[in-house]
Design a protein around this motif. Structure first.
Motif, PDB file in Angstrom:
ATOM      1  N   VAL A  23       0.691  -0.953  -0.053  1.00 13.08           N
ATOM      2  CA  VAL A  23       0.128  -0.053   0.080  1.00 13.08           C
ATOM      3  C   VAL A  23       0.645   1.340   0.075  1.00 13.08           C
ATOM      4  O   VAL A  23       0.255   2.256  -0.194  1.00 13.08           O
ATOM      5  CB  VAL A  23      -0.742  -0.183   1.047  1.00 13.08           C
ATOM      6  N   HIS A  24       2.167   1.258   0.396  1.00  8.85           N
ATOM      7  CA  HIS A  24       2.819   2.363   0.176  1.00  8.85           C
ATOM      8  C   HIS A  24       3.408   2.751  -1.119  1.00  8.85           C
ATOM      9  O   HIS A  24       3.335   1.915  -2.138  1.00  8.85           O
ATOM     10  CB  HIS A  24       4.405   1.889   0.876  1.00  8.85           C
ATOM     11  N   VAL A  25       3.470   4.206  -1.523  1.00 10.81           N
ATOM     12  CA  VAL A  25       3.627   4.617  -2.567  1.00 10.81           C
ATOM     13  C   VAL A  25       5.151   4.597  -3.050  1.00 10.81           C
ATOM     14  O   VAL A  25       5.982   4.256  -1.945  1.00 10.81           O
ATOM     15  CB  VAL A  25       3.183   6.110  -2.668  1.00 10.81           C
ATOM     16  N   GLU A  36       4.725  11.041   5.247  1.00  4.86           N
ATOM     17  CA  GLU A  36       4.274   9.221   5.232  1.00  4.86           C
ATOM     18  C   GLU A  36       3.808   8.751   6.547  1.00  4.86           C
ATOM     19  O   GLU A  36       4.813   9.111   7.529  1.00  4.86           O
ATOM     20  CB  GLU A  36       5.255   8.701   4.450  1.00  4.86           C
ATOM     21  N   GLN A  37       2.981   8.154   6.671  1.00  2.14           N
ATOM     22  CA  GLN A  37       2.726   7.528   7.965  1.00  2.14           C
ATOM     23  C   GLN A  37       2.061   6.048   7.860  1.00  2.14           C
ATOM     24  O   GLN A  37       1.392   6.039   6.993  1.00  2.14           O
ATOM     25  CB  GLN A  37       1.710   8.245   9.053  1.00  2.14           C
ATOM     26  N   PHE A  38       2.548   5.262   8.547  1.00  2.45           N
ATOM     27  CA  PHE A  38       1.983   3.520   8.498  1.00  2.45           C
ATOM     28  C   PHE A  38       1.839   3.101   9.873  1.00  2.45           C
ATOM     29  O   PHE A  38       2.502   3.525  10.919  1.00  2.45           O
ATOM     30  CB  PHE A  38       2.889   2.851   7.754  1.00  2.45           C
ATOM     31  N   GLY A  39       0.571   2.541  10.340  1.00  2.00           N
ATOM     32  CA  GLY A  39       0.312   2.185  11.426  1.00  2.00           C
ATOM     33  C   GLY A  39      -0.554   0.681  11.617  1.00  2.00           C
ATOM     34  O   GLY A  39      -1.103   0.540  10.469  1.00  2.00           O
ATOM     35  N   ALA A  74      -1.058   6.494   5.365  1.00  2.00           N
ATOM     36  CA  ALA A  74      -1.341   8.035   4.578  1.00  2.00           C
ATOM     37  C   ALA A  74      -0.113   8.578   4.178  1.00  2.00           C
ATOM     38  O   ALA A  74       1.098   8.203   4.799  1.00  2.00           O
ATOM     39  CB  ALA A  74      -1.847   9.044   5.653  1.00  2.00           C
ATOM     40  N   ALA A  75      -0.052   9.382   3.030  1.00  2.00           N
ATOM     41  CA  ALA A  75       1.200   9.876   2.412  1.00  2.00           C
ATOM     42  C   ALA A  75       0.756  11.331   1.423  1.00  2.00           C
ATOM     43  O   ALA A  75      -0.271  11.213   1.140  1.00  2.00           O
ATOM     44  CB  ALA A  75       1.847   9.024   1.561  1.00  2.00           C
TER      45      ALA A  75
END
Length: 291
Positions: A23-25, A36-39, A74-75
């Motif tokens: 899902v990361h760009v 960018e945030q990932f959790g 989110a990014a």
């Protein structure tokens, strides 16, 4: 062009399982990540990794004893979409295609170009330029395959789509790739976030290698090509699936958004524009798929 993208994925877990998420760009010469945030909730063991020869960014999650998982991403991404005049997209014989692009000529799991060669040459082989052929493929798919949610599954291939004449964006992309490869035009799968896609979701389309550039094509016509943010690319969806699940996990919720950044002015390209130009959002051209 600045975009805000996000994804929220909720899963029910029946027993200890493994998920590989994409899902990361991407971060490459056409896309720069501003924030960018990932959790993951609850906290579980995870690993970020990339496959050698690919710009795709994966996360491997071990669910352990968790009975549910919520993944948030989110990014803010700055994308540089190139507009390519069709007059520059000249014929590139197979003998001149760079070695790193050659694997995108071969049949793959979901894109059986060898089984569709006669159809491809009968329908598109007489069109004068490679761009005309790819545009002809896109128009034919749009006019002959019905976009119908739930009509296919993860095992549906391009050959199946020709037979069933129904599919979703993934199936439209696979068929476009297979028909391009059957005409000796390298093609690859693209998945990403898409501005103005309705309803919002992850979106799949394809790229064709024309005149030494990777150009974007979308037979669904559901969103403008200059409003895309790349997540992954590969030979087909097997290389760039948003989620690959090993075990007892089912999806409860998938919420995806792609919004225009503050102060941005967006003019979508329509079908008429794409007769005179193509759109590129390129990665490193030396990224070779694994054997």
């Amino acid at each position: 062009m600045l975009f805000h993208v996000s994804a929220r994925l909720e899963y029910a877990v029946r027993f200890s399982s493994t998920l590989i998420l994409n899902v990361h760009v991407q971060h490459n010469e056409s896309q720069s990540i501003v924030t960018e945030q990932f959790g993951v909730e609850p906290v579980v063991p995870l690993e970020h990794f990339s496959v050698p020869g690919s710009d795709n960014r994966f996360v491997r999650l071990e669910t352990g004893d968790a009975k549910s998982l919520t993944v948030s991403y989110a990014a803010t991404v700055d994308c540089d979409h190139d507009i390519l005049p069709t007059r520059n997209l000249e014929e590139l014989p197979v003998g001149e295609i760079p070695p790193e692009v050659i694997p995108y000529l071969f049949p793959s799991r979901y894109c059986q170009s060898d089984k569709l060669a006669r159809l491809a040459w009968d329908l598109f082989g007489k069109l004068p330029t490679p761009h005309d052929r790819v545009t002809g493929i896109v128009d034919w798919i749009h006019n002959n395959v019905e976009y119908l949610s739930g009509s296919t599954d993860s095992g549906t291939s391009a050959y199946d789509t020709v037979t069933q004449r129904t599919g979703v964006c993934r199936d439209f992309a696979h068929l476009g790739i297979a028909l391009c490869r059957a005409l000796n035009i390298p093609a690859r799968y693209f998945t990403g976030y898409s501005y103005q896609l309705d309803p919002p979701d992850f979106h799949a389309l394809f790229e064709a290698y024309l005149g030494g550039r990777w150009a974007l094509f979308d037979a669904t016509r559901l969103a403008p090509l200059n409003g895309l943010v790349r997540i992954g690319s590969g030979r087909d969806a097997a290389d760039a699936a948003v989620a690959t699940i090993f075990g007892g996990v089912s999806t409860r919720l998938s919420k995806v958004e792609c919004k225009l950044g503050e102060g941005q002015n967006f003019t979508p390209l329509d079908r008429g524009d794409l007769t005179r130009a193509a759109v590129a959002l390129e990665t490193n051209t030396d990224a070779t798929p694994e054997a």
